[in-house]
Structure formats: structure tokens, C-alpha cells
Design an enzyme around this catalytic site. Structure first.
Site, short mmCIF file in Angstrom:
data_model
loop_
_atom_site.label_atom_id
_atom_site.label_comp_id
_atom_site.label_asym_id
_atom_site.label_seq_id
_atom_site.Cartn_x
_atom_site.Cartn_y
_atom_site.Cartn_z
N GLY A 1 -7.39 -4.86 6.88
CA GLY A 1 -6.77 -3.90 7.79
C GLY A 1 -7.53 -3.74 9.10
O GLY A 1 -7.27 -2.82 9.86
N SER B 1 -6.52 -9.39 6.69
CA SER B 1 -5.95 -9.66 8.02
C SER B 1 -5.32 -11.05 8.15
O SER B 1 -5.45 -11.69 9.20
CB SER B 1 -6.98 -9.41 9.12
N LYS C 1 0.84 -1.21 0.00
CA LYS C 1 0.00 0.00 0.00
C LYS C 1 0.88 1.26 0.00
O LYS C 1 1.95 1.24 -0.57
CB LYS C 1 -0.96 -0.02 1.19
N GLU D 1 -9.67 -0.59 -1.71
CA GLU D 1 -9.32 0.82 -1.38
C GLU D 1 -9.40 1.67 -2.64
O GLU D 1 -9.78 2.84 -2.59
CB GLU D 1 -7.93 0.86 -0.73
#
Ligand code: PEP
Length: 247
Positions: free
Chosen positions: A172, A212, A11, A96
Site C-alpha cells: 500500500g 504495490s 481489504k 495488517e
């Protein structure tokens, strides 16, 4: 037999110095040829990461691309630019990008087609929100996303795509889907691919789980029949990634 893939998504993290520091700690431990290890890194770090991983089995990918070839698209990066850096994989349609940058399935489809036209392997992300899961819409959301994202993708090209099932509520957040929740959706994803293409594609396409994943849960998740590895965000920024690759 599908080769397992463990892909990192850094990211918007790590400067050049921090990337070198991390790579020096992990690269010898993740230089494994029985699995495909891919590090998708910020555009600014690609060159350095390629240099640092020279003569290893570690592949470098990007986190996005733009579908136009070149021109007045300030701030965007083209597939030819990625190719000239030696990029082999690119994440497309990450939640995202879908949520923060308003990317829709039409754009994602154009990006998938563009990457494939340059022989860059797309890591195509799909997944549902918590609200959609609670309304029992997960499977229809995945079907809708994939049918639109794969428009005009030939059978031959479809085999090159890596699909990442990433429930948005697990990204996340520290909340991981259980291995059976992840397996249920990955199995269904394989069925959708069979419907869109055929048995051969569905048996060969790699489907990853992301959300995760940690060293403590990776082994159980990756052991599932329809899960061919993982897309790892937060845990790919530390030495924990070594244990995930080994899981
Ligand atoms: C991701 O961003 O693709 C991801 C899976 O993130 P995390 O592992 O941090 O949930």
C-alpha cells in the site's frame, strides 16, 4: 508446471453495490482458465461475489477466519461458515492482521491448520518490515515465520498452501520490491519449504509476490522463475486488475 495465481485482496473496501459494479466491469476479462484467479473479499460481500461469478473460472476467497469451530467469539467467522458460502481460499497472516490486530505465529498456525482441515486453501502471508530489511534480517524473518506458521502441517497439506511473500514496506506504499529483490526472497522461501518438507513440495508449492503490484510492473515480476503470481491489494479495486491478470 505450477499454475499461476493472481489473487485480489480487497481489504476493508467496497460495499455490495460497489462490488457488483466492479465485478460487472471486470469479470468477463478475468475469466481465464490458464491462471487461477481468486478474489478475496470482505465477509459481507462473499455471497454476492459468489453469485456474480457463478459459471466463471473466478474463485472467491475470504480475508481471514477464526480457528475455533464455533462458540462465544463475538465478531469472528469460522471455517464452517466460510465453507457454507462456498469459499475456497482464505488469506491468513496478512501483515495488517499481524500488525494492527496483533496476530502472532501461533494463532496463524492454528488458522492454517483449521483452513486445511476444511479443504480451504490458505494464502499464507509472510514478510519483513523496512527496519528488518535494512538490518539484513529479511531471510531469517521469513524462515522464522514459515517454520512457526507451518507447525504440524503435513506434506500433503503443505502442497495446497499458497505462500505470499509480502514485504511490509511495499504494501500500500507504492514502493514495489524490484523483481530481483522479490525473486531472491521467493527463491529462498522455496528453499525453506524444501528444508521443512522435501523437493517435491518445494517444486509444487505456489509462491506469490505482493506489495504495490501494478499493471506496469506485474509482467516483469511474474516472469521470475520462483514467482508464481501475485497478491494484489489497491490495484485489485479497479479495472487495472484486468491487466494484472493478463500480465
Ligand atoms: C496486500 O494488501 O496484500 C497488498 C499487496 O496491497 P497493495 O497491492 O496495495 O500493496
Amino acid at each position: 508446471m505450477r499454475k499461476k495465481v493472481v489473487a485480489a485482496n480487497w481489504k476493508m473496501n467496497l460495499t455490495i453495490e460497489e462490488s457488483i459494479e466492479l465485478l460487472q466491469k471486470i469479470k468477463n476479462h478475468i475469466n481465464i482458465d490458464t491462471k487461477e484467479v481468486v478474489l478475496c473479499v470482505p465477509f459481507t460481500n462473499i455471497y454476492t461475489c459468489k453469485e456474480e461469478t457463478k459459471n466463471t473460472n473466478i474463485h472467491i476467497g475470504a480475508e481471514n477466519l477464526y480457528f475455533e469451530e464455533k462458540g462465544a467469539y463475538t465478531g469472528e467467522i469460522s471455517s464452517s461458515m466460510l465453507l457454507s458460502l462456498g469459499v475456497e481460499y482464505v488469506i491468513i497472516g496478512h501483515s495488517e492482521r499481524r500488525q494492527i490486530f496483533n496476530e502472532n505465529d501461533e494463532m496463524i498456525n492454528k488458522k492454517v491448520l483449521k483452513a486445511l482441515s476444511k479443504n480451504i486453501y490458505p494464502i499464507l502471508c509472510c514478510g519483513e518490515t523496512l527496519e528488518q530489511r535494512e538490518k539484513n534480517e529479511t531471510l531469517s524473518i521469513i524462515k522464522n515465520q514459515l517454520s512457526k506458521d507451518l507447525i504440524n502441517v503435513t506434506k500433503e497439506d503443505a502442497m495446497k498452501i499458497i505462500i505470499a511473500y509480502e514485504p511490509i514496506w511495499a504494501i500500500g506504499t507504492g514502493k514495489t520490491a524490484t523483481s530481483s529483490q522479490a525473486e531472491e526472497v521467493c527463491k529462498y522461501t522455496r528453499e525453506i519449504i524444501k528444508e521443512l518438507y522435501d523437493k517435491e513440495v518445494s517444486e509444487n508449492v505456489r509462491i506469490l509476490y505482493g506489495g504495490s503490484v501494478k499493471a506496469s510492473n506485474a509482467k516483469e515480476i511474474f516472469a521470475k522463475e520462483n514467482i508464481d503470481g501475485g497478491l494484489i491489494g489497491g490495484a485489485s479495486l479497479t479495472e487495472e486488475f484486468i491487466d494484472i491478470v493478463k500480465a
